[in-house]
Design an enzyme around this catalytic site. Structure first.
Site, short mmCIF file in Angstrom:
data_model
loop_
_atom_site.label_atom_id
_atom_site.label_comp_id
_atom_site.label_asym_id
_atom_site.label_seq_id
_atom_site.Cartn_x
_atom_site.Cartn_y
_atom_site.Cartn_z
N GLY A 235 0.77 -1.24 0.00
CA GLY A 235 0.00 0.00 0.00
C GLY A 235 0.80 1.29 0.00
O GLY A 235 0.23 2.37 -0.11
N HIS A 236 2.11 1.21 0.12
CA HIS A 236 2.92 2.46 0.21
C HIS A 236 4.10 2.40 -0.74
O HIS A 236 5.22 2.08 -0.33
CB HIS A 236 3.41 2.66 1.64
CG HIS A 236 3.92 4.05 1.91
ND1 HIS A 236 5.25 4.39 1.77
CD2 HIS A 236 3.28 5.17 2.30
CE1 HIS A 236 5.40 5.67 2.08
NE2 HIS A 236 4.22 6.16 2.41
N MET A 237 3.96 2.69 -1.90
CA MET A 237 2.84 3.06 -2.73
C MET A 237 2.65 1.95 -3.77
O MET A 237 3.65 1.40 -4.21
CB MET A 237 3.08 4.33 -3.53
CG MET A 237 3.68 5.51 -2.88
SD MET A 237 2.80 6.25 -1.53
CE MET A 237 4.12 7.32 -1.01
#
Length: 175
Positions: free
Chosen positions: A66-68
């Site tokens: 999720g990052h990124m």
């Protein structure tokens, strides 16, 4: 421009000589599972009160997805957690605040200089600047990848009132 001095010259660290593996780190640090941000401690100087540890980053880190998406970058707050864990290890090992659990008390002059990616080894160094037993430790820190400083600053550690927090936990209504 003058190059910054490392807390410990990375060329002098024997990364094959692990002083504390994850099991030994767990004797000093309470973090577990995805919050464990150290792989090993590879340098300790009890006179200077300095420690060096590292985290080998893989594609399986909890933040990669999720990052990124499509461009995984280690979050700065996770870098700072690795820093805190090296400082905590050092504080507990040398009983800088007595037997207290150490938590974040503050950060100063933090600078992020380069991204950290999966596949990297984040080396984290800390050295004690000041201790006011049993209230506060102040450590200078650097995080490096290769010979590049990726994060640096000052961390303040304070004792965590574990017994008090446990009473709050047991008094809190169940959700």
């Amino acid at each position: 421009m003058v190059a910054k001095e490392f807390i410990v010259d990375p060329d002098t660290i024997d990364f094959d000589n692990v002083l504390a593996d994850i099991d030994e780190i767990r004797k000093y640090n309470p973090q577990r599972f995805e919050m464990e941000q150290l792989t090993a401690i590879v340098y300790e100087d009890p006179v200077k009160v300095a420690c060096v540890g590292y985290k080998d980053l893989t594609q399986d880190e909890f933040w990669v997805r999720g990052h990124m998406p499509g461009m995984p970058l280690m979050p700065g707050v996770v870098m700072l957690e690795a820093v805190a864990q090296v400082c905590c290890y050092c504080s507990h090992k040398y009983k800088l605040l007595g037997e207290s659990m150490v938590g974040f008390g503050g950060l100063e002059d933090v600078r992020f200089r380069d991204p950290v990616l999966p596949g990297s080894r984040l080396v984290v160094m800390c050295e004690l600047l000041k201790v006011r037993k049993p209230r506060l430790i102040v450590c200078r820190f650097q995080g490096i990848v290769g010979r590049n400083i990726v994060v640096e600053g000052i961390l303040k550690g304070i004792p965590i009132p574990v017994d008090y927090l446990k009473t709050l936990q047991t008094a809190a209504p169940a959700s």
